[in-house]
Design an enzyme around this catalytic site. Structure first.
Site, PDB file in Angstrom:
ATOM      1  CG  ASP A 114      36.943  22.321 -33.835  1.00  0.00           C
ATOM      2  OD1 ASP A 114      36.944  22.177 -35.076  1.00  0.00           O
ATOM      3  OD2 ASP A 114      37.573  23.223 -33.263  1.00  0.00           O
ATOM      4  CG  HIS A 144      36.766  25.071 -36.520  1.00  0.00           C
ATOM      5  ND1 HIS A 144      37.765  24.148 -36.657  1.00  0.00           N
ATOM      6  CD2 HIS A 144      37.333  26.279 -36.741  1.00  0.00           C
ATOM      7  CE1 HIS A 144      38.914  24.765 -36.934  1.00  0.00           C
ATOM      8  NE2 HIS A 144      38.672  26.063 -37.002  1.00  0.00           N
ATOM      9  CD  GLU A 182      41.887  27.860 -38.043  1.00  0.00           C
ATOM     10  OE1 GLU A 182      43.110  27.907 -38.209  1.00  0.00           O
ATOM     11  OE2 GLU A 182      41.327  26.921 -37.442  1.00  0.00           O
ATOM     12  CB  THR A 203      43.203  17.990 -27.400  1.00  0.00           C
ATOM     13  OG1 THR A 203      41.875  18.160 -27.908  1.00  0.00           O
ATOM     14  CG2 THR A 203      43.339  18.675 -26.068  1.00  0.00           C
TER      15      THR A 203
HETATM   16  C1  ACM Z   1      42.530  28.910 -33.595  1.00  0.00           C
HETATM   17  O1  ACM Z   1      43.652  28.502 -33.259  1.00  0.00           O
HETATM   18  N1  ACM Z   1      41.966  28.495 -34.721  1.00  0.00           N
HETATM   19  C2  ACM Z   1      41.784  29.849 -32.754  1.00  0.00           C
END
Ligand code: ACM
Length: 512
Positions: free
Chosen positions: A178, A258, A321, A460
């Site tokens: 991420d 991400h 996203e 997290t």
């Molecule tokens: C997510 O919560 N962006 C999959």
């Protein structure tokens, strides 16, 4: 010895049918078993738990006094099993997985201290006589764990796998990459697990609004460096342990959004924003990889690496996203998109997903993505993981996709249990046991063989340690696991008490 009623209520998830009768089968100090090689892992689970009190040995001749017989009968449902306890224990399972779940049920008929490190007195190890017939309602019963926002040690993941197995959960979705940190070694891209795996600090307090000035240093942070990455050997050991327990690890590499950590490590893969380290804040980043041949080559290298480390796993390619605005400000990407006749970020992402999915599918793997991929039309073979609007579960199924339910409203266990001044900072709250119980209605409303099942998520950002992850996960995750196994409405918390005693014995920091 608890009454049979207490024992039955303590089974979690509740089996389909349980009939316990008078009488007990005391476990012998040497428990001899017989069965095919394919159930050795199931017996190993039993052996590990009972080791402080007795020895488990395989019969070597027909004349041995056998206490446990395990049979695989493909006529049963794949993960189903039947247990008969009388003068010996007999497990009949639809598959080796079914045999593992049968062993987990057997262990739940014993004292919760079989889950502890010992000591364990043999005289307390008595099984009630009776018959149990069981099989899961859903084939995908998962737990998601984000090891990017806060790196989680291998030892914790190993323990977590044991806890999942006790709940008969059969998928561990590992969110390995991420913006805040890249945890996966990829040959040829060494800076991913050095530069890309360490951020200089973490935002203080709640996440700030998304940054708007195009650079990475917007958020005030605590200046405490944070990070880590797994070695290939560690990831293989996790996969091996998971397979022993009957759990499939589902590795996720989140693409194309991400990916700030990628851009920090390899700026040439980005769209030009000056990113010098993984992101210190949370939320949705504007910055991600570009769509040049070099970036697509990078993605294929990553996918090849993850497929090699996890040879039997479905591959989750993220897809959530990704704002995509940056692509139109990056000249080489803009030129490519113009040649393709693409004018919007959604179209651009759909094009990207086709390239990436094709690579995974060509390798013979199930490919999974978050529900954003539906927005511009996902390739048919993509299994869609729905996290936003629960209505998308039925929509994706109707469009012919296999679907996994991960609705934030009912399964995001990183959302805090309480609100108010005493409550810890979480990304959102509250998410009560009642909210979690609402998953049942969401699943029951989808009448489609494309619905594979569901899972709970542990992002997290604000779960910084294994202890905090465990606090968030249980007992809400216990309820979700039971709903997924039984297909029935959630039982009240008071009915899950026996399971929480097992968690205590395992040393799990479940939420009291
Ligand atoms: C997510 O919560 N962006 C999959």
């Amino acid at each position: 010895m608890p009454t049979n009623d207490t024992l039955i209520r303590g089974l979690c998830p509740q089996p389909r049918q349980v009939q316990l009768t008078e009488g007990q089968f005391p476990l012998p100090s040497v428990l001899t078993w017989t069965g095919p090689d394919e159930v050795i892992n199931a017996v190993t689970i039993l052996t590990e738990r009972l080791a402080p009190a007795l020895d488990v040995v395989r019969a070597t001749s027909h004349t041995d006094d056998v206490s446990l017989t395990v049979i695989v009968d493909p006529a049963l449902e794949a993960e189903g099993y039947r247990i008969d306890i009388d003068a010996q224990v007999r497990i009949t399972a639809g598959s080796p997985s079914g045999a593992r779940w049968a062993v987990q049920t057997l262990l739940q008929l014993l004292t919760p201290w079989v889950y502890g490190p010992g000591p364990l007195a043999l005289k307390h190890l008595c099984l009630p006589k009776g018959v149990i017939v069981d099989a899961p309602h859903h084939s995908w019963r998962g737990a998601h764990l984000d090891v990017s926002r806060h790196f989680m040690p291998t030892s914790f993941i190993m323990n977590f796998l044991d806890v999942l197995a006790v709940h008969k959960l059969n998928r561990l979705h590992l969110h390995l990459t991420d913006d805040q940190g890249w945890r996966l070694p990829v040959p040829g891209w060494p800076r991913l697990t050095t530069v890309g795996a360490w951020r200089p600090g973490t935002v203080r307090g709640h996440q700030p609004p998304p940054d708007d000035n195009g650079c990475d240093d917007v958020a005030e942070h605590d200046h405490i460096p944070h990070g880590g990455a797994y070695t290939v050997d560690q990831l293989r050991a996790i996969d091996e342990r998971a397979q022993l327990l009957g759990i499939t690890v589902v590795p996720e590499v989140d693409l194309p959004g991400h990916t700030e950590s990628v851009v920090a490590a390899y700026p040439e893969l980005g769209c030009g924003a000056p990113i010098s380290h993984p992101r210190t804040a949370f939320g949705v980043s504007e910055h991600h990889i570009n769509l040049t041949d070099a970036a697509l080559g990078f993605c294929r290298d990553v996918l090849d690496a993850v497929m090699e480390i996890f040879p039997n796993s479905p591959i989750h390619i993220g897809g959530d996203e990704c704002p995509g605005k940056e692509w139109f400000g990056h000249k080489p990407t803009r030129t490519r998109l113009a040649e393709l006749g693409i004018t919007t970020p959604h179209q651009a992402q759909a094009w990207f997903e086709r390239q990436i999915c094709g690579h995974v599918v060509a390798a013979g793997r199930q490919v999974i993505a978050w529900d954003e991929v539906l927005e511009a039309g996902a390739p048919e073979e993509v299994t869609v993981m729905v996290w936003r609007d629960a209505d998308d579960i039925a929509r994706a199924a109707a469009a012919g996709h296999d679907v996994i339910a991960a609705p934030a409203r009912h399964t995001y266990l990183d959302h805090g249990m309480e609100t108010g001044p005493q409550a810890p900072v979480t990304i959102d709250a509250p998410m009560t046991m009642n909210d979690v119980a609402g998953l049942h209605d969401v699943l029951a409303a989808v009448n489609s063989p494309h619905l594979l099942g569901g899972q709970f998520q542990l992002w997290t950002e604000y779960l910084c340690t294994p202890a905090q992850v465990e606090d968030a996960a249980f007992p809400r995750g216990t309820s979700i696991a039971e709903q997924l196994w039984t297909g029935n409405p959630a039982r009240p918390l008071s009915e899950l008490e026996a399971q929480t005693r097992r968690l205590t014995a395992m040393g799990v920091n479940w939420h009291r």
